[in-house]
Design a protein around this motif. Structure first.
Motif, PDB file in Angstrom:
ATOM      1  N   ILE A  44       0.844  -1.193   0.000  1.00 25.96           N
ATOM      2  CA  ILE A  44       0.000   0.000   0.000  1.00 25.96           C
ATOM      3  C   ILE A  44       0.879   1.241   0.000  1.00 25.96           C
ATOM      4  O   ILE A  44       1.761   1.385   0.858  1.00 25.96           O
ATOM      5  CB  ILE A  44      -0.899   0.005   1.267  1.00 25.96           C
ATOM      6  N   GLN A  72      -3.434   7.043  -0.635  1.00 27.11           N
ATOM      7  CA  GLN A  72      -4.739   6.528  -0.188  1.00 27.11           C
ATOM      8  C   GLN A  72      -5.713   7.685   0.054  1.00 27.11           C
ATOM      9  O   GLN A  72      -5.290   8.790   0.404  1.00 27.11           O
ATOM     10  CB  GLN A  72      -4.578   5.745   1.110  1.00 27.11           C
ATOM     11  N   SER A  73      -6.996   7.385  -0.112  1.00 33.64           N
ATOM     12  CA  SER A  73      -8.015   8.393   0.212  1.00 33.64           C
ATOM     13  C   SER A  73      -8.112   8.494   1.738  1.00 33.64           C
ATOM     14  O   SER A  73      -7.634   7.610   2.466  1.00 33.64           O
ATOM     15  CB  SER A  73      -9.363   7.981  -0.361  1.00 33.64           C
ATOM     16  N   SER A 111     -10.650   8.004   3.614  1.00 34.00           N
ATOM     17  CA  SER A 111     -11.379   6.886   4.233  1.00 34.00           C
ATOM     18  C   SER A 111     -10.526   5.614   4.241  1.00 34.00           C
ATOM     19  O   SER A 111     -10.586   4.817   5.189  1.00 34.00           O
ATOM     20  CB  SER A 111     -12.718   6.660   3.538  1.00 34.00           C
ATOM     21  N   GLU A 112      -9.714   5.434   3.195  1.00 34.26           N
ATOM     22  CA  GLU A 112      -8.833   4.255   3.186  1.00 34.26           C
ATOM     23  C   GLU A 112      -7.796   4.349   4.314  1.00 34.26           C
ATOM     24  O   GLU A 112      -7.513   3.375   4.994  1.00 34.26           O
ATOM     25  CB  GLU A 112      -8.118   4.141   1.823  1.00 34.26           C
ATOM     26  N   GLN A 142      -9.150   3.522   7.690  1.00 36.14           N
ATOM     27  CA  GLN A 142      -9.298   2.076   7.904  1.00 36.14           C
ATOM     28  C   GLN A 142      -7.959   1.442   8.286  1.00 36.14           C
ATOM     29  O   GLN A 142      -7.891   0.582   9.165  1.00 36.14           O
ATOM     30  CB  GLN A 142      -9.822   1.449   6.623  1.00 36.14           C
ATOM     31  N   ILE A 143      -6.910   1.907   7.611  1.00 31.56           N
ATOM     32  CA  ILE A 143      -5.577   1.348   7.899  1.00 31.56           C
ATOM     33  C   ILE A 143      -5.153   1.690   9.332  1.00 31.56           C
ATOM     34  O   ILE A 143      -4.592   0.861  10.041  1.00 31.56           O
ATOM     35  CB  ILE A 143      -4.549   1.881   6.865  1.00 31.56           C
TER      36      ILE A 143
END
Ligand SMILES: Nc1ncnc2c1ncn2[C@@H]1O[C@H](COP(=O)(O)OP(=O)(O)OP(=O)(O)O)[C@@H](O)[C@H]1O
Length: 351
Positions: free
Chosen positions: A89, A94-95, A97-98, A101-102
């Motif tokens: 990743i 990343q957005s 929201s991504e 989550q991470i």
């Protein structure tokens, strides 16, 4: 002298690859560069200790690993996260929201002072449930895991879960926060001065717990502190930050007993022995650089007893000297440092 552009630092299974990562803040008096083109690899399953003086950029490095630099700071470069399973990743692509989550699910973070991480109007149990719920985890299973974690951290689960944060001692709060950070079974735990507010005895016992839990769960731990004696007994490898960049990286024992950078040696010499309480550490002479105007060449040259025209003119690359490339320092004169800056530690060891 072996000059090396090998910034893998001998890491064979990197969970993080950080390349050319910088953080800047636009200020009225100019651009403040508080992380300066940092390269670093973090080995899966290791405990990496990150040390440096106050203001050297330790917290920026921690925040960069979660793409969580405070506004209006700008983070650039590449930070590649390679989870155990699944695809690698690129964190900075990343957005929002991504990334959310991470955070917690893959990479969790524990900061100094648990009280600021807890909402005083919620019990510890409420915090655990909310964390599970927000991330879509089964709350019953998750609470079971939470109870196990609390027990492993020598806390009485039911009592702690029903308590409000202020009803717990500082050491209990910090352990409850540690349990919460592990609730979603992350692969990485980033700890920024997690024990700074605690007394020495409690610090030592929490360090032991962190070591035990890390081993049991194959965690990768990044432990950030200005307290060299504390991390000396915990870390597998050490990264020494000076003026917003790493200046020395290597296996903890090698850095502690054979440091190659004059700054690291000054830091060690300010620590009479690695079991000395922090009160007895002496500050090192001179001032750390202002991030708006870091010195040209080697950033340490104004404070370094070895500096000459070369150090003023040219920023040294990482050098391994005659040793292995897993231990490197950014100094033109690593072969002379033993003589020029003798270590006066009475006792240096990494248990
Ligand atoms: N929000 C901000 N805006 C501008 N500059 C900042 C901001 N936060 C921190 N800095 C600057 O970034 C530099 C690095 O700060 P950082 O907090 O990473 O240092 P540190 O090594 O963690 O220090 P400490 O041990 O005191 O926490 C410092 O010069 C600090 O003044």
């Amino acid at each position: 002298m072996q000059t090396t552009n090998d910034v893998t630092f001998g890491v064979t299974d990197p969970i993080f690859e950080i390349r050319n990562a910088s953080v800047t803040f636009d200020m009225e008096r100019g651009t403040s560069r508080v992380m300066d083109s940092v390269d670093m690899n973090i080995q899966r399953g290791e405990i990496l200790g990150v040390v440096g003086e106050s203001g050297s950029g330790k917290s920026m490095f921690a925040s960069a690993l979660l793409d969580a630099i405070p506004d209006p700071g700008q983070l650039s470069g590449e930070i590649t996260f390679r989870p155990e399973s699944g695809e690698e990743i690129e964190l900075l692509q990343q957005s929002e929201s991504e990334i959310k989550q991470i955070r917690w699910e893959e990479i969790a973070m524990v900061f100094q002072g648990a009280m600021s991480s807890f909402n005083p109007t919620m019990t510890i149990g409420d915090h655990f449930e909310e964390t599970l719920d927000v991330h879509g985890y089964d709350v019953d299973d998750g609470m079971e895991r939470g109870r196990d974690l609390l027990s492993e951290l020598y806390l009485e689960p039911e009592q702690v879960l029903h308590s409000y944060p202020h009803e717990l001692s500082g050491g209990m709060q910090q352990r409850a926060l540690l349990a919460m950070s592990l609730l979603l079974d992350p692969e990485v735990l980033v700890m920024d001065e997690p024990t700074a507010a605690l007394d020495l005895l409690m610090q030592r016992s929490i360090i032991e717990l962190i070591r035990k839990i890390g081993q049991q769960r194959d965690l990768t731990i990044v432990f950030i502190t200005h307290d060299l004696p504390l991390v000396a007994n915990l870390a597998d490898r050490l990264g020494v930050l000076y003026a917003f960049e790493f200046v020395e990286v290597g296996p903890a024992n090698d850095v502690l007993t054979g440091s190659k950078h004059p700054y690291t040696r000054a830091l060690l010499n300010s620590t009479p022995n690695l079991h000395t309480p922090r009160e007895e550490m002496r500050p090192i002479e001179g001032k750390s650089p202002d991030p708006v105007s870091v010195p040209d060449g080697c950033t340490y040259h104004p404070r370094c007893p070895m500096s000459d025209d070369n150090c003023v003119a040219a920023d040294p690359p990482f050098q391994a000297g005659s040793g292995a490339t897993d231990h490197q320092a950014k100094c033109h004169y690593i072969d002379d440092v033993n003589e020029a800056v003798p270590l006066n530690l009475r006792e240096v060891h990494n248990e």
